[in-house]
Write a protein that holds these residues in place. Structure first.
Motif, short mmCIF file in Angstrom:
data_model
loop_
_atom_site.label_atom_id
_atom_site.label_comp_id
_atom_site.label_asym_id
_atom_site.label_seq_id
_atom_site.Cartn_x
_atom_site.Cartn_y
_atom_site.Cartn_z
N GLU A 1 -1.84 -2.75 -3.88
CA GLU A 1 -1.58 -3.16 -5.25
C GLU A 1 -0.61 -4.35 -5.25
O GLU A 1 0.01 -4.65 -4.23
N ASN B 1 -2.80 -1.30 -10.95
CA ASN B 1 -3.05 0.12 -10.64
C ASN B 1 -4.55 0.31 -10.67
O ASN B 1 -5.12 0.86 -11.61
N ASN C 1 0.82 -1.22 0.00
CA ASN C 1 0.00 0.00 0.00
C ASN C 1 0.85 1.26 0.00
O ASN C 1 0.42 2.31 0.49
N THR C 2 2.04 1.18 -0.56
CA THR C 2 2.95 2.33 -0.61
C THR C 2 2.30 3.56 -1.23
O THR C 2 2.53 4.70 -0.78
N PHE C 3 1.46 3.35 -2.24
CA PHE C 3 0.86 4.48 -2.96
C PHE C 3 -0.58 4.74 -2.52
O PHE C 3 -1.37 5.31 -3.28
N GLY C 4 -0.93 4.29 -1.31
CA GLY C 4 -2.23 4.59 -0.73
C GLY C 4 -3.28 3.53 -0.93
O GLY C 4 -4.30 3.54 -0.24
N ASN C 5 -3.06 2.62 -1.86
CA ASN C 5 -4.01 1.55 -2.14
C ASN C 5 -3.24 0.24 -2.24
O ASN C 5 -2.10 0.23 -2.70
N ARG D 1 5.37 -2.61 -10.55
CA ARG D 1 3.99 -2.54 -10.07
C ARG D 1 3.09 -3.20 -11.10
O ARG D 1 2.99 -2.73 -12.25
#
Length: 217
Positions: free
Chosen positions: A26, A47, A20-24, A44
């Motif tokens: 994945e 997305n 969840n590094t980018f908020g969600n 990644r």
């Protein structure tokens, strides 16, 4: 970074996980081409607007396969799949493997030659059961889902392995009041399945099995 899955062939090692590094949440992927001594940059693989999690990775020669669960479409968990045919350097488009009224969770993927197999647990029929799907063309297309269990209790958290035309699936099941480990196999690449075997008879809880195969074992 959670729930990693690892696979290897020759000097190549592959790891997929949820992050969840980018908020969600994945699906991310990393590979080593020198038996884990060094690693390429992180890739990644998803997305999405929903949550992508619980990945499983398998490999055969230069083909790498990743399956995971995802609730992007309408909030219902479904099984998704992605493949690379160049040892994880690039990836093809995502495939959605299930379109169910219930929840499809916890995929496990295995490969033998051009046959790719995915097992998961599913609540479509009101009870958690183990389902199975196969591809005979290296994940390009998929056959219909098969229901491997039909129990009074909850059958969940499958693990799948394959060797030649043999497929092995283990899972935990509380049909008899206590969670125990059960097992089923196919000798014809998933066309038919043998009887279910109960592997544990314990006073405690037996859960989250993992299965592997080599040769006739």
């Amino acid at each position: 970074s959670l729930y990693p899955s690892v696979a290897a062939v020759g000097s190549y090692v592959y790891v997929a996980w949820e992050d969840n590094t980018f908020g969600n949440m994945e699906i991310f992927f990393k590979r080593s081409t020198d038996s884990g001594a060094t690693w390429d940059s992180t890739q990644r693989l998803t997305n999405n607007a929903g949550w992508s999690g619980d990945p499983s990775v398998a490999v055969s020669d230069s083909s790498v396969y990743v399956a995971w669960q995802d609730n992007t479409f309408g909030g219902n968990w479904e099984i998704f799949f992605k493949r690379s045919t160049d040892s994880g350097a690039t990836w093809e488009s995502t495939q959605r493997l299930t379109y169910n009224a219930g929840t499809s969770n916890w995929p496990s993927v295995a490969v033998s030659g051009s046959n790719v197999y995915v097992a998961w647990h599913d609540s479509t029929f009101g009870n958690w059961e183990i389902f199975f799907k196969r591809s005979t063309d290296s994940g390009a297309s998929w056959g219909s889902a098969q229901r491997l269990t039909n129990n009074a209790g909850a059958s969940s958290y499958p693990s799948i392995a394959a060797m030649g035309s043999n497929i092995y699936v283990a899972w935990n099941d509380d049909t008899f009041g206590n969670s125990e480990i059960f097992f089923k196999s196919s000798a014809d690449s998933g066309s038919s399945w043998g009887s279910t075997q109960r592997l544990t008879y314990n006073t405690g809880t037996s859960m989250d099995p993992s299965v592997a195969a080599v040769g006739s074992y």
